[in-house]
Design an enzyme around this catalytic site. Structure first.
Site, mmCIF file in Angstrom:
data_model
loop_
_atom_site.group_PDB
_atom_site.id
_atom_site.type_symbol
_atom_site.label_atom_id
_atom_site.label_comp_id
_atom_site.label_asym_id
_atom_site.label_seq_id
_atom_site.Cartn_x
_atom_site.Cartn_y
_atom_site.Cartn_z
ATOM 1 N N SER A 19 0.827 -1.193 0.000
ATOM 2 C CA SER A 19 0.000 0.000 0.000
ATOM 3 C C SER A 19 0.875 1.262 0.000
ATOM 4 O O SER A 19 1.622 1.500 -0.942
ATOM 5 C CB SER A 19 -0.965 -0.028 1.185
ATOM 6 O OG SER A 19 -2.016 0.885 1.013
ATOM 7 N N ASP A 61 -11.037 -4.414 -3.166
ATOM 8 C CA ASP A 61 -10.419 -3.329 -2.399
ATOM 9 C C ASP A 61 -11.366 -2.132 -2.335
ATOM 10 O O ASP A 61 -11.716 -1.539 -3.354
ATOM 11 C CB ASP A 61 -9.102 -2.915 -3.071
ATOM 12 C CG ASP A 61 -8.227 -2.071 -2.165
ATOM 13 O OD1 ASP A 61 -8.764 -1.407 -1.255
ATOM 14 O OD2 ASP A 61 -6.998 -2.067 -2.367
ATOM 15 N N HIS A 116 -8.447 -5.204 0.604
ATOM 16 C CA HIS A 116 -7.174 -4.488 0.623
ATOM 17 C C HIS A 116 -6.083 -5.276 1.338
ATOM 18 O O HIS A 116 -6.201 -5.587 2.531
ATOM 19 C CB HIS A 116 -7.384 -3.135 1.305
ATOM 20 C CG HIS A 116 -6.198 -2.223 1.230
ATOM 21 N ND1 HIS A 116 -5.795 -1.622 0.057
ATOM 22 C CD2 HIS A 116 -5.331 -1.807 2.186
ATOM 23 C CE1 HIS A 116 -4.739 -0.864 0.300
ATOM 24 N NE2 HIS A 116 -4.435 -0.964 1.584
#
Length: 339
Positions: A101, A220, A276
């Site tokens: 991320s 996500d 995610h």
């Protein structure tokens, strides 16, 4: 007696060569090290990140290191991204890089911004925020979260917010591009978006990668839009549609070398199931591990310590294989949802 002596000599020579080639010049698979840049609200000591790094290291016979962003989870929220990049000096012999991320942006910053840094061979990005995000999720109900949320909802591109809240460095509001380009201090520079000041060195360094692996998560809902993991984003001035990477100005005008890499077959666009960062072990083996391995055998002189380390790595890999075979490893996500 002469023949017996000759036979003894011959047997000793055979033993010597067997010992020499078996224990001294052992063809081993050499994999360069890799580093993991964790996401926001996370840290290297957390179980998910530690296990993620450990498994990849054991599967690939490569040394894996998690690089702590700042001093831990809360520091990774409030420490400006540029300072994080400046404070990193890793692995002089070269390495592979994995970004989780926000960690994917940290990794790209190391590649593009750092002068004289060690070479990066492959960059594997999981849920990277490469084209920005149009929203930052609320981090909870604690007082610090209320404070951070109030900052986000105020002037996100103000000097104060940009200096004290790392996510503000990659928040890109499509309907406020002027504010973004003038006030956002990190992503416009990283993506070479500032017309008239585009840096060819950033493009040259990024385009030098051997492989760029972009992993997007199908479900996500943290990244807005999720296609930012593939450099896709909203068109200027609108939230109506999401442009694929190949239709963005960044790609078509090749601001950072993404088009160059893609046309050379070096960009892997991978879509996996899950939310995610919720990657399974089977997807890790399929989509990440191959880019951490180096299958070129090289005869090397091994010390006792190196041999012991190699043996432990061998045992570790086969232990995980054994657990897979008997069903002890459930194919569940390792990483908790983090930014």
């Amino acid at each position: 007696m002469a023949s017996l002596s000759q036979l003894t000599t011959f047997l000793l020579l055979i033993f010597f060569f067997f010992f020499f080639f078996t224990f001294i010049l052992i063809p081993t698979t050499h994999a360069i090290p890799f580093v993991v840049f964790h996401g926001i609200s996370d840290k290297c000591s957390n179980r998910g990140v530690a296990r993620f790094t450990e498994l990849l290291s054991s599967w690939t016979n490569s040394e894996g290191y998690c690089v702590e962003i700042g001093d831990g989870s809360w520091d990774s929220w409030t420490m400006p991204l540029l300072e994080q990049v400046k404070n990193m000096s890793e692995l002089s012999g070269g390495y592979n890089m994995i970004g989780l991320s926000q960690g994917s942006l940290i990794g790209r910053g190391v590649i593009e911004f750092c002068d004289g840094g060690p070479p990066v061979k492959n960059l594997i990005s999981l849920a990277g925020i490469h084209a920005g995000t149009a929203s930052i999720p609320f981090c909870g109900s604690a007082l610090i979260c209320i404070f951070l949320d109030s900052l986000i909802k105020s002037e996100i591109y103000s000097d104060f917010v940009q200096e004290h809240l790392a996510p503000s460095g990659y928040l890109k509001i499509p309907t406020d591009l002027t504010g973004y380009l003038e006030g956002c201090r990190f992503l416009p520079r990283l993506n070479n978006e500032l017309k008239g000041t585009r840096n060819s060195t950033y493009k040259e360094r990024f385009a030098s990668l051997e492989n760029l692996v972009l992993i997007m998560f199908e479900d996500d809902t943290v990244l807005i839009p999720k296609e930012t993991s593939w450099f896709g984003y909203y068109p200027d001035g609108s939230f109506d549609t999401v442009l694929p990477a190949q239709e963005t100005k960044l790609y078509k005008e090749d601001w950072i070398g993404l088009k160059t890499l893609d046309e050379a077959g070096k960009v892997k666009f991978i879509n996996v199931s899950g939310g995610h960062l919720q990657i399974s072990e089977s997807d890790m083996k399929k989509h990440i591990a191959p880019y951490l391995e180096d299958q070129t055998p090289a005869p090397t002189e091994q010390t006792v310590t190196e041999s012991s380390s190699y043996g432990w790595s061998w045992l570790s890999r086969h232990w995980y294989l054994f657990k897979d075979l008997i069903g002890l490893n459930e194919d569940q996500p390792l990483l908790h949802t983090t930014y």
